[in-house]
Structure formats: structure tokens, C-alpha cells
Design a protein around this motif. Structure first.
Motif, PDB file in Angstrom:
ATOM      1  N   ASP A  24      29.984  29.148  35.329  1.00 34.60           N
ATOM      2  CA  ASP A  24      31.410  29.003  35.668  1.00 34.60           C
ATOM      3  C   ASP A  24      32.047  30.364  35.904  1.00 34.60           C
ATOM      4  O   ASP A  24      32.857  30.527  36.820  1.00 34.60           O
ATOM      5  N   LEU A  25      31.678  31.334  35.086  1.00 32.34           N
ATOM      6  CA  LEU A  25      32.182  32.698  35.256  1.00 32.34           C
ATOM      7  C   LEU A  25      31.799  33.235  36.635  1.00 32.34           C
ATOM      8  O   LEU A  25      32.642  33.771  37.364  1.00 32.34           O
ATOM      9  N   LEU A  26      30.549  33.069  37.017  1.00 34.42           N
ATOM     10  CA  LEU A  26      30.085  33.551  38.323  1.00 34.42           C
ATOM     11  C   LEU A  26      30.832  32.851  39.461  1.00 34.42           C
ATOM     12  O   LEU A  26      31.258  33.497  40.420  1.00 34.42           O
ATOM     13  N   LYS A  27      31.013  31.535  39.336  1.00 31.04           N
ATOM     14  CA  LYS A  27      31.728  30.781  40.375  1.00 31.04           C
ATOM     15  C   LYS A  27      33.163  31.267  40.525  1.00 31.04           C
ATOM     16  O   LYS A  27      33.670  31.374  41.643  1.00 31.04           O
ATOM     17  N   LEU A  28      33.812  31.573  39.410  1.00 31.06           N
ATOM     18  CA  LEU A  28      35.200  32.056  39.461  1.00 31.06           C
ATOM     19  C   LEU A  28      35.286  33.441  40.103  1.00 31.06           C
ATOM     20  O   LEU A  28      36.244  33.738  40.817  1.00 31.06           O
ATOM     21  N   ILE A  29      34.291  34.279  39.869  1.00 30.85           N
ATOM     22  CA  ILE A  29      34.251  35.605  40.496  1.00 30.85           C
ATOM     23  C   ILE A  29      34.114  35.448  42.017  1.00 30.85           C
ATOM     24  O   ILE A  29      34.823  36.099  42.787  1.00 30.85           O
ATOM     25  N   ILE A  30      33.225  34.551  42.439  1.00 31.89           N
ATOM     26  CA  ILE A  30      33.040  34.292  43.868  1.00 31.89           C
ATOM     27  C   ILE A  30      34.330  33.744  44.470  1.00 31.89           C
ATOM     28  O   ILE A  30      34.771  34.186  45.538  1.00 31.89           O
ATOM     29  N   GLN A  31      34.950  32.814  43.767  1.00 37.65           N
ATOM     30  CA  GLN A  31      36.177  32.199  44.263  1.00 37.65           C
ATOM     31  C   GLN A  31      37.317  33.210  44.347  1.00 37.65           C
ATOM     32  O   GLN A  31      38.044  33.256  45.339  1.00 37.65           O
ATOM     33  N   ALA A  32      37.450  34.052  43.329  1.00 41.40           N
ATOM     34  CA  ALA A  32      38.510  35.067  43.332  1.00 41.40           C
ATOM     35  C   ALA A  32      38.335  36.014  44.506  1.00 41.40           C
ATOM     36  O   ALA A  32      39.305  36.402  45.161  1.00 41.40           O
TER      37      ALA A  32
ATOM     38  N   GLU B 251      39.521  34.213  47.779  1.00 39.35           N
ATOM     39  CA  GLU B 251      40.904  33.751  47.890  1.00 39.35           C
ATOM     40  C   GLU B 251      41.872  34.904  48.097  1.00 39.35           C
ATOM     41  O   GLU B 251      41.642  36.020  47.655  1.00 39.35           O
ATOM     42  N   ARG B 252      42.972  34.578  48.736  1.00 41.96           N
ATOM     43  CA  ARG B 252      44.054  35.545  48.902  1.00 41.96           C
ATOM     44  C   ARG B 252      44.736  35.779  47.549  1.00 41.96           C
ATOM     45  O   ARG B 252      45.036  36.900  47.187  1.00 41.96           O
ATOM     46  N   SER B 253      44.962  34.683  46.825  1.00 40.77           N
ATOM     47  CA  SER B 253      45.585  34.760  45.506  1.00 40.77           C
ATOM     48  C   SER B 253      44.484  34.812  44.447  1.00 40.77           C
ATOM     49  O   SER B 253      43.977  33.781  44.012  1.00 40.77           O
ATOM     50  N   LYS B 254      44.102  36.004  44.063  1.00 42.66           N
ATOM     51  CA  LYS B 254      42.952  36.216  43.184  1.00 42.66           C
ATOM     52  C   LYS B 254      43.266  36.006  41.699  1.00 42.66           C
ATOM     53  O   LYS B 254      42.420  35.587  40.937  1.00 42.66           O
ATOM     54  N   LEU B 255      44.490  36.335  41.309  1.00 41.19           N
ATOM     55  CA  LEU B 255      44.859  36.374  39.890  1.00 41.19           C
ATOM     56  C   LEU B 255      44.551  35.102  39.098  1.00 41.19           C
ATOM     57  O   LEU B 255      43.982  35.202  38.007  1.00 41.19           O
ATOM     58  N   PRO B 256      44.896  33.903  39.603  1.00 44.16           N
ATOM     59  CA  PRO B 256      44.582  32.696  38.798  1.00 44.16           C
ATOM     60  C   PRO B 256      43.085  32.562  38.500  1.00 44.16           C
ATOM     61  O   PRO B 256      42.699  32.208  37.388  1.00 44.16           O
ATOM     62  N   HIS B 257      42.246  32.876  39.473  1.00 43.06           N
ATOM     63  CA  HIS B 257      40.792  32.772  39.277  1.00 43.06           C
ATOM     64  C   HIS B 257      40.290  33.856  38.329  1.00 43.06           C
ATOM     65  O   HIS B 257      39.411  33.611  37.509  1.00 43.06           O
ATOM     66  N   LEU B 258      40.867  35.041  38.445  1.00 37.41           N
ATOM     67  CA  LEU B 258      40.455  36.141  37.569  1.00 37.41           C
ATOM     68  C   LEU B 258      40.854  35.866  36.126  1.00 37.41           C
ATOM     69  O   LEU B 258      40.095  36.164  35.203  1.00 37.41           O
ATOM     70  N   ARG B 259      42.041  35.303  35.937  1.00 36.68           N
ATOM     71  CA  ARG B 259      42.476  34.963  34.571  1.00 36.68           C
ATOM     72  C   ARG B 259      41.576  33.896  33.970  1.00 36.68           C
ATOM     73  O   ARG B 259      41.222  33.956  32.791  1.00 36.68           O
ATOM     74  N   GLN B 260      41.201  32.907  34.783  1.00 33.38           N
ATOM     75  CA  GLN B 260      40.292  31.861  34.296  1.00 33.38           C
ATOM     76  C   GLN B 260      38.916  32.456  33.996  1.00 33.38           C
ATOM     77  O   GLN B 260      38.272  32.084  33.027  1.00 33.38           O
ATOM     78  N   ALA B 261      38.477  33.401  34.822  1.00 31.89           N
ATOM     79  CA  ALA B 261      37.194  34.078  34.578  1.00 31.89           C
ATOM     80  C   ALA B 261      37.240  34.819  33.245  1.00 31.89           C
ATOM     81  O   ALA B 261      36.267  34.827  32.494  1.00 31.89           O
ATOM     82  N   SER B 262      38.391  35.405  32.936  1.00 33.08           N
ATOM     83  CA  SER B 262      38.564  36.110  31.665  1.00 33.08           C
ATOM     84  C   SER B 262      38.440  35.145  30.482  1.00 33.08           C
ATOM     85  O   SER B 262      37.821  35.476  29.470  1.00 33.08           O
TER      86      SER B 262
ATOM     87  N   GLY C 120      38.786  43.298  33.856  1.00 32.21           N
ATOM     88  CA  GLY C 120      40.094  43.835  33.480  1.00 32.21           C
ATOM     89  C   GLY C 120      40.635  44.779  34.548  1.00 32.21           C
ATOM     90  O   GLY C 120      41.831  44.733  34.878  1.00 32.21           O
ATOM     91  N   GLY C 121      39.767  45.610  35.108  1.00 31.56           N
ATOM     92  CA  GLY C 121      40.174  46.520  36.168  1.00 31.56           C
ATOM     93  C   GLY C 121      40.611  45.770  37.428  1.00 31.56           C
ATOM     94  O   GLY C 121      41.592  46.135  38.068  1.00 31.56           O
ATOM     95  N   TRP C 122      39.885  44.707  37.736  1.00 29.51           N
ATOM     96  CA  TRP C 122      40.219  43.904  38.911  1.00 29.51           C
ATOM     97  C   TRP C 122      41.552  43.202  38.715  1.00 29.51           C
ATOM     98  O   TRP C 122      42.388  43.184  39.625  1.00 29.51           O
ATOM     99  N   ILE C 123      41.777  42.678  37.524  1.00 33.42           N
ATOM    100  CA  ILE C 123      43.046  42.012  37.212  1.00 33.42           C
ATOM    101  C   ILE C 123      44.193  43.013  37.317  1.00 33.42           C
ATOM    102  O   ILE C 123      45.233  42.735  37.910  1.00 33.42           O
ATOM    103  N   LYS C 124      43.988  44.215  36.753  1.00 34.14           N
ATOM    104  CA  LYS C 124      45.012  45.272  36.808  1.00 34.14           C
ATOM    105  C   LYS C 124      45.347  45.633  38.256  1.00 34.14           C
ATOM    106  O   LYS C 124      46.516  45.827  38.590  1.00 34.14           O
ATOM    107  N   SER C 125      44.332  45.724  39.092  1.00 31.24           N
ATOM    108  CA  SER C 125      44.567  46.104  40.506  1.00 31.24           C
ATOM    109  C   SER C 125      45.312  45.022  41.270  1.00 31.24           C
ATOM    110  O   SER C 125      45.920  45.300  42.293  1.00 31.24           O
ATOM    111  N   CYS C 126      45.264  43.774  40.778  1.00 33.84           N
ATOM    112  CA  CYS C 126      45.967  42.669  41.439  1.00 33.84           C
ATOM    113  C   CYS C 126      47.416  42.553  40.984  1.00 33.84           C
ATOM    114  O   CYS C 126      48.227  41.914  41.652  1.00 33.84           O
ATOM    115  N   ASN C 127      47.738  43.150  39.842  1.00 34.85           N
ATOM    116  CA  ASN C 127      49.118  43.054  39.316  1.00 34.85           C
ATOM    117  C   ASN C 127      50.051  44.006  40.005  1.00 34.85           C
ATOM    118  O   ASN C 127      49.743  44.984  40.548  1.00 34.85           O
TER     119      ASN C 127
END
Length: 112
Positions: free
Chosen positions: A44-52, A55-66, A105-112
């Protein structure tokens, strides 16, 4: 950018390749319970990384990956405490999980 070029994808994929043989050594009764949980969570983690990445809106997928990564940390710790994973295996898994966490965490930070 292709997801195969993402270092977080590579690191997670390598962790999956390590997890499957490790789970296969669990006691038969736990292979399909705790082992299946570990396998599903890391997939599931890998799928969320691929999905993020797609997608244009990455944050929801990245938060779920977290969240999935946190679940994986707990389940791996449980497997170690139940002695299904050795201390050495647990150390290897947590080192990789922590590296993935830093990348995430770095990817999430870069999206904020």
C-alpha cells in the motif's frame, strides 16, 4: 519524472524485496496473519508513492503514505517483539523505514 527514478520508490521497492523472504520464515500460523499485514502495508505504501507521483495534488497521497509507514513501523516492531524477526533483521528494516520516512517527510515539506 518516471516513478522508477524516484529514490523513495527505489528504497520502498528494495524493502519489499527484503520483506517477502523474511515473512516467509515466520511461523506458519503467523505467515498469513501478521506476515500478510506487513506485506499489504508495504505494498500500500508503494502504491501511494506511485499515485502521489502521478497526481497533481500529491499531499493527500503523501499523508496517507506517511500513515502506512507508521503502521509498518508498529507491525515490524510487533514481529520483532514476538521473535518472528531477529534483532538484526529488525535493525535492517527500521533503518530502511526511517530512510523512507525522511524522504517522505522531505517530499511532503516541498509540497506545502
Amino acid at each position: 519524472m518516471s516513478f522508477q527514478n524516484l529514490s523513495i520508490f527505489q528504497k520502498t521497492y528494495e524493502l519489499i524485496l527484503w520483506i517477502y523472504p523474511a515473512v516467509n520464515k515466520f511461523p506458519k500460523t503467523q505467515r498469513f496473519v501478521l506476515g500478510q499485514q506487513i506485506e499489504n502495508t508495504v505494498l500500500d505504501l508503494l502504491k501511494l508513492i506511485i499515485q502521489a507521483n502521478a497526481e497533481r495534488s500529491k499531499l493527500p497521497h503523501l499523508r496517507q503514505a506517511s500513515v502506512e509507514l507508521d503502521k509498518l513501523r508498529i507491525i515490524i516492531r510487533l514481529a520483532k517483539d514476538l521473535k518472528f524477526l531477529s534483532i538484526k533483521q529488525y535493525g535492517f528494516a527500521t533503518k530502511n523505514i526511517n530512510e523512507i520516512g525522511k524522504m517522505l517527510g522531505g517530499w511532503i515539506k516541498s509540497c506545502n
